[in-house]
Design an enzyme around this catalytic site. Structure first.
Site, short mmCIF file in Angstrom:
data_model
loop_
_atom_site.label_atom_id
_atom_site.label_comp_id
_atom_site.label_asym_id
_atom_site.label_seq_id
_atom_site.Cartn_x
_atom_site.Cartn_y
_atom_site.Cartn_z
N ASP A 1 0.90 -1.00 0.03
CA ASP A 1 0.04 -0.03 0.12
C ASP A 1 1.11 1.36 -0.03
O ASP A 1 1.78 1.29 0.79
CB ASP A 1 -0.90 -0.07 1.16
CG ASP A 1 -2.29 0.63 1.30
OD1 ASP A 1 -2.03 1.92 0.52
OD2 ASP A 1 -3.10 0.36 1.74
N ASP B 1 -2.79 4.44 -2.71
CA ASP B 1 -3.75 5.39 -2.03
C ASP B 1 -4.14 6.55 -2.51
O ASP B 1 -3.55 7.27 -2.96
CB ASP B 1 -2.95 5.61 -0.68
CG ASP B 1 -4.16 6.12 0.70
OD1 ASP B 1 -4.81 5.26 1.14
OD2 ASP B 1 -3.90 7.36 0.98
N GLU C 1 -6.62 3.27 -5.58
CA GLU C 1 -7.99 3.81 -4.93
C GLU C 1 -8.34 5.15 -5.42
O GLU C 1 -7.70 6.20 -5.04
CB GLU C 1 -7.44 3.85 -3.36
CG GLU C 1 -8.97 4.31 -2.54
CD GLU C 1 -8.58 4.86 -1.27
OE1 GLU C 1 -9.37 4.89 -0.57
OE2 GLU C 1 -7.61 5.53 -1.06
N HIS D 1 -10.17 -1.70 5.13
CA HIS D 1 -9.90 -1.23 6.47
C HIS D 1 -10.68 0.13 6.73
O HIS D 1 -10.75 0.77 7.98
CB HIS D 1 -8.25 -1.01 6.72
CG HIS D 1 -7.81 0.06 5.71
ND1 HIS D 1 -7.83 -0.19 4.33
CD2 HIS D 1 -7.28 0.94 5.79
CE1 HIS D 1 -7.45 0.74 3.77
NE2 HIS D 1 -6.99 1.69 4.49
N ASP D 2 -11.32 0.64 5.78
CA ASP D 2 -12.07 1.93 5.66
C ASP D 2 -13.69 1.67 5.96
O ASP D 2 -14.17 2.71 6.01
CB ASP D 2 -11.54 2.62 4.66
CG ASP D 2 -10.26 3.16 4.63
OD1 ASP D 2 -9.55 3.40 5.66
OD2 ASP D 2 -9.95 3.39 3.37
#
Ligand code: GLC
Ligand code: CA
Length: 540
Positions: free
Chosen positions: A98, A199, A253, A321-322
């Protein structure tokens, strides 16, 4: 190269802080991950997406990087990392990192330099502007704080941060910054990584004029920072500088992506290979994610269909994770039976679509949201800021409800391995509470039960691997009269697989298209009836 490895494998996302703690300090770490790789191999995972493990002050849990080439001390060392790469590859599992390059931590050496003086060589690594009449340079709101600007007295200017105050945005207009980023990425490739999850990659380029957003107060203004023309230039440059000539992949993302602009970033394979879109994740919020509304299944079908038509290859995911835990969000946790049934149904609905599945840790055992009761149980900057702001506005109950349904900490509680203290995650005190339901919901227990969600995920992954129809076939939505059913067909070389899922607690009659064929997977059917949260997968 029509079917590169990242189209053939199932990805598994690891949130390292909460996966497995090897040394009892309460924080998951790299050796903890190494100790669980046989589990991932058993499950059939072909690639791991590892959330940030770089040195960070953890203001946003690693999404605020202080040093791109150091491993976070709590997680281990570079040699632990090298061991992880080797152990993954030995099991034929790829690794993608990431990478957060829209912003860094304010403790990154670049920013420490940048803020020293207006003529510092690193000044232009970030976005600095003078204020207007003693106020911010413009009215932009940030994701986490009211204003997207913070004032720095040392040089009497403001810096831009689309996220937290400790996450200053990097200035992609600066070619030196871009080259430094590409060099750093190449060094990670040299360390053996197989790709990156980039990200918030869609917001790298800002409108150079930094215009005010339309509205009163601080205005969230993606029209000036998402999908700007320069974004494509930067992504193409990155592709040439880092990816060309390597068998590596890049998933972005892409916040604010739409079915209209998606082809511009994945269309010709010269920018991103895959993207994460959030239309499904945004479905159950009205206006803001903090105002939950029930899932509208026909709309879910339309969204899926529009994405399957918009681009050739999608990412398939129910969480990360969000996001909150999917079984609490779109399934049903009223009884143990319904939790198990609905978790399986959700897996069927999503992972038999055309695209690459991304599972999030704990989903495969049906982990649920956390019953938070006190603010001191929260760790996530987003939830904490929300609650603080809501307090001032006397909307605490509203914020609390939002956090229970949607707060990011729901997905960040420790992985539940077994029924020993702290779910076998740590022998120490976990950095965030373990979900109290761990004695019932854990890997060891699921392993022992052939009817568990876990075994079902394993079967589903194996089914995808065996089936050309599932891996390569095209997609067609089957319209249903019943508003709680999602149905679709995958077809390849004259054969097809039909999938029907019941998103409600009421039994439902099977649509005619699914009444015949060889049953590959199914919840117990009676007389062409799907049970509550039932599903059926048939080949013909
Ligand atoms: C992404 C990450 C999220 C983080 C944000 C800022 O959305 O997934 O966890 O807070 O970017 O880096
Ligand atoms: Ca540890």
């Amino acid at each position: 190269m029509d079917f590169p490895w990242w189209k053939e494998r199932v990805f598994y996302q690891i949130y390292p802080r909460s996966f497995c703690d090897s040394n009892g300090d309460g924080i998951g770490d790299l050796q903890g991950i190494v100790s669980r790789l046989d589990y991932l191999q058993w499950l059939g995972v072909g690639a791991v997406w590892l959330c940030p493990v770089y040195d960070s002050p953890n203001d946003d849990m690693g999404y605020d990087i202080r040093d791109y080439e150091q491993i976070m001390t709590e997680f281990g060392t570079m040699s632990d990392f090298q061991q992880l790469v080797e152990e993954l590859h030995r099991r034929d599992i790829k690794l993608i990192m990431d990478l957060v390059v829209n912003h860094s931590s304010d403790e990154h050496a670049w920013f420490v330099e940048s803020r020293k003086s207006r003529d510092n060589p690193y000044r232009d690594y970030y976005i600095w502007r003078s204020g207007k009449d003693g106020r911010e340079p413009n009215n932009w709101a940030s994701f986490f704080t009211p204003s997207a600007w913070s004032y720095d007295a040392a040089t009497d200017q403001w810096y831009l941060h689309l996220f937290g105050e400790k996450q200053p945005d990097l200035n992609w207009e600066n070619p030196r910054l871009r080259q430094d980023v590409y060099d750093m990425m190449n060094r990670w490739f040299d360390r053996g990584v197989d790709g990156f999850r980039m990200d918030v990659i869609s917001v790298l380029a800002k409108d150079p004029a930094l215009p005010d957003g339309k509205g009163q107060g601080y205005v969230f203004s993606p029209e000036y920072f998402a999908f700007q023309p320069k974004l494509h230039e930067y992504l193409r440059e990155m592709r040439r500088a880092c990816f060309d000539g390597r068998d590596c992949m890049c998933v972005g993302e892409t916040s604010f992506v739409t079915t209209e602009n998606a082809p511009s970033v994945v269309g010709d394979g010269r920018e991103l290979d895959l993207l994460f879109q959030f239309d499904i994740m945004d479905m159950d919020g009205q206006g803001s994610k903090w105002d939950p509304i029930p899932l509208d299944v026909p709309r879910l079908g339309q969204i899926i269909q529009s994405w399957q038509q918009a681009i050739d290859w999608n990412t398939l995911f129910w969480g990360n994770h969000d996001q909150p835990r999917v079984v609490s969000r779109f399934g049903c946790t009223d009884t143990e039976e319904l939790r198990v049934q609905s978790a399986k149904m959700l897996a069927v609905a999503m992972y038999l679509l055309r695209g690459t599945p991304f599972l999030y840790q704990g989903e495969e055992i049906g982990m649920t949201n956390f019953p938070f009761t006190r603010p001191d149980q929260l760790r996530d900057i987003e939830s904490i800021q929300l609650l603080n702001r809501a307090r001032q506005e006397e909307r605490e109950a509203w914020a609390w409800n939002g956090i229970l349904c949607k707060g990011r900490d729901n997905a960040r509680t420790p992985m539940q391995w077994d029924d020993s203290p702290n779910a076998g995650f740590t022998t120490g005190t976990p950095w965030i509470d373990v979900n109290p339901n761990y004695p019932a919901i854990n890997v060891a227990r699921a392993m022992a039960d052939p009817e568990s969600i876990l075994h079902f995920y394993r079967r589903l992954i194996a089914l995808r691997k065996e089936s050309n129809i599932l891996r390569r076939g095209d997609f067609q939505l089957i319209p249903c009269e019943n508003q709680h059913l999602l149905a679709y067909r995958r077809s390849y070389q004259g054969r097809s697989i039909t999938v029907v899922c019941n998103f409600s607690a009421q039994p439902a009659a099977l649509p005619p298209e699914a009444k015949t064929g060889e049953t590959l997977l199914s919840a117990p059917l009676t007389e062409h009836q799907l049970p509550p949260f039932g599903y059926v997968v048939r080949r013909s």
